[in-house]
Design a protein around this motif. Structure first.
Motif, mmCIF file in Angstrom:
data_model
loop_
_atom_site.group_PDB
_atom_site.id
_atom_site.type_symbol
_atom_site.label_atom_id
_atom_site.label_comp_id
_atom_site.label_asym_id
_atom_site.label_seq_id
_atom_site.Cartn_x
_atom_site.Cartn_y
_atom_site.Cartn_z
ATOM 1 N N ARG A 95 0.846 -1.208 0.000
ATOM 2 C CA ARG A 95 0.000 0.000 0.000
ATOM 3 C C ARG A 95 0.874 1.248 0.000
ATOM 4 N N PHE A 96 2.024 1.157 0.642
ATOM 5 C CA PHE A 96 2.946 2.290 0.727
ATOM 6 C C PHE A 96 4.047 2.202 -0.323
ATOM 7 N N ALA A 97 4.477 0.985 -0.635
ATOM 8 C CA ALA A 97 5.573 0.760 -1.582
ATOM 9 C C ALA A 97 5.104 -0.250 -2.628
ATOM 10 N N PRO A 98 4.294 0.203 -3.600
ATOM 11 C CA PRO A 98 3.673 -0.727 -4.549
ATOM 12 C C PRO A 98 4.655 -1.490 -5.431
ATOM 13 N N ASP A 99 5.858 -0.989 -5.603
ATOM 14 C CA ASP A 99 6.848 -1.672 -6.439
ATOM 15 C C ASP A 99 7.791 -2.553 -5.636
ATOM 16 N N ALA A 100 7.464 -2.825 -4.395
ATOM 17 C CA ALA A 100 8.334 -3.642 -3.549
ATOM 18 C C ALA A 100 8.554 -5.025 -4.154
ATOM 19 N N VAL A 101 9.790 -5.489 -4.050
ATOM 20 C CA VAL A 101 10.169 -6.835 -4.479
ATOM 21 C C VAL A 101 10.564 -7.598 -3.213
ATOM 22 N N PHE A 102 10.078 -8.817 -3.078
ATOM 23 C CA PHE A 102 10.314 -9.604 -1.875
ATOM 24 C C PHE A 102 11.357 -10.686 -2.142
ATOM 25 N N VAL A 103 12.317 -10.794 -1.227
ATOM 26 C CA VAL A 103 13.313 -11.864 -1.254
ATOM 27 C C VAL A 103 12.958 -12.777 -0.085
ATOM 28 N N HIS A 104 12.328 -13.909 -0.401
ATOM 29 C CA HIS A 104 11.878 -14.845 0.628
ATOM 30 C C HIS A 104 13.015 -15.792 0.990
ATOM 31 N N LEU A 105 13.479 -15.700 2.233
ATOM 32 C CA LEU A 105 14.533 -16.584 2.723
ATOM 33 C C LEU A 105 13.898 -17.870 3.221
ATOM 34 N N SER A 106 14.371 -18.980 2.700
ATOM 35 C CA SER A 106 13.763 -20.276 2.994
ATOM 36 C C SER A 106 14.830 -21.273 3.425
ATOM 37 N N ALA A 107 14.452 -22.170 4.330
ATOM 38 C CA ALA A 107 15.341 -23.247 4.778
ATOM 39 C C ALA A 107 14.481 -24.324 5.428
#
Length: 169
Positions: A95-107
């Motif tokens: 809503r505040f940062a519509p172009d946000a890209v997420f880096v999902h850390l998984s393990a």
């Protein structure tokens, strides 16, 4: 590669969000913030007492996270380390940062549990890992982001994130 201006390094507790965000920020030459530092005193006290946060606790915090990300992105780039476990939480940030890209850390869970048990001085007790894993919703196919395995050392994870971000551009 021109990195995305707004990056959220997401995942459950003990995934290494802060360490990876710092390493990624150094590689990309942008500042970063730890969303843990943006929690209200009430939220920190609740988690320190071993109580998981409810959505009513999270909404104001996620608004601050989103605004922090948007402000940093407008100044040339920003990375925020934030759990962002559910789609609705990521939507709130967007809503505040519509172009946000997420880096999902998984393990694997056993890796995360061992890391959580080994941490000292963190307000999030290892006992809350199970509740975080229970509510974790992986990135949807329509969400801008990448998944990165955090089993390797932090420097390797940051390099893997840079590659994944550049491949998606």
């Amino acid at each position: 590669m021109t990195p995305p201006a707004a990056i959220v390094v997401m995942g459950v507790s003990a995934a290494g969000k802060s360490s990876v965000a710092a390493a990624l920020a150094e590689r990309l030459g942008v500042p970063w913030a730890d969303a843990d530092g943006l929690h209200s005193a009430d939220n920190v006290a609740k988690m320190a007492a071993g109580q998981p946060l409810g959505d009513d606790d999270r909404w104001p915090w996620l608004d601050v996270v989103g605004q922090t990300l948007a402000d940093g992105a407008a100044s040339g780039g920003m990375i925020v380390a934030c759990s962002a476990l559910r789609r609705t939480y990521r939507d709130r940030i967007r809503r505040f940062a519509p172009d946000a890209v997420f880096v999902h850390l998984s393990a694997p869970e056993e890796v995360l549990a061992a890391r959580a048990a080994a941490r000292t001085g963190h307000f999030m007790p290892a006992t809350l890992l199970a509740s975080q894993l229970a509510i974790l919703e992986p990135l949807g196919p329509d969400e801008s982001g990448v998944v990165v395995d955090v089993t390797p050392p932090v420097a390797d994870v940051a390099e893997q994130a840079v590659r994944a971000l550049s491949e998606r551009s």
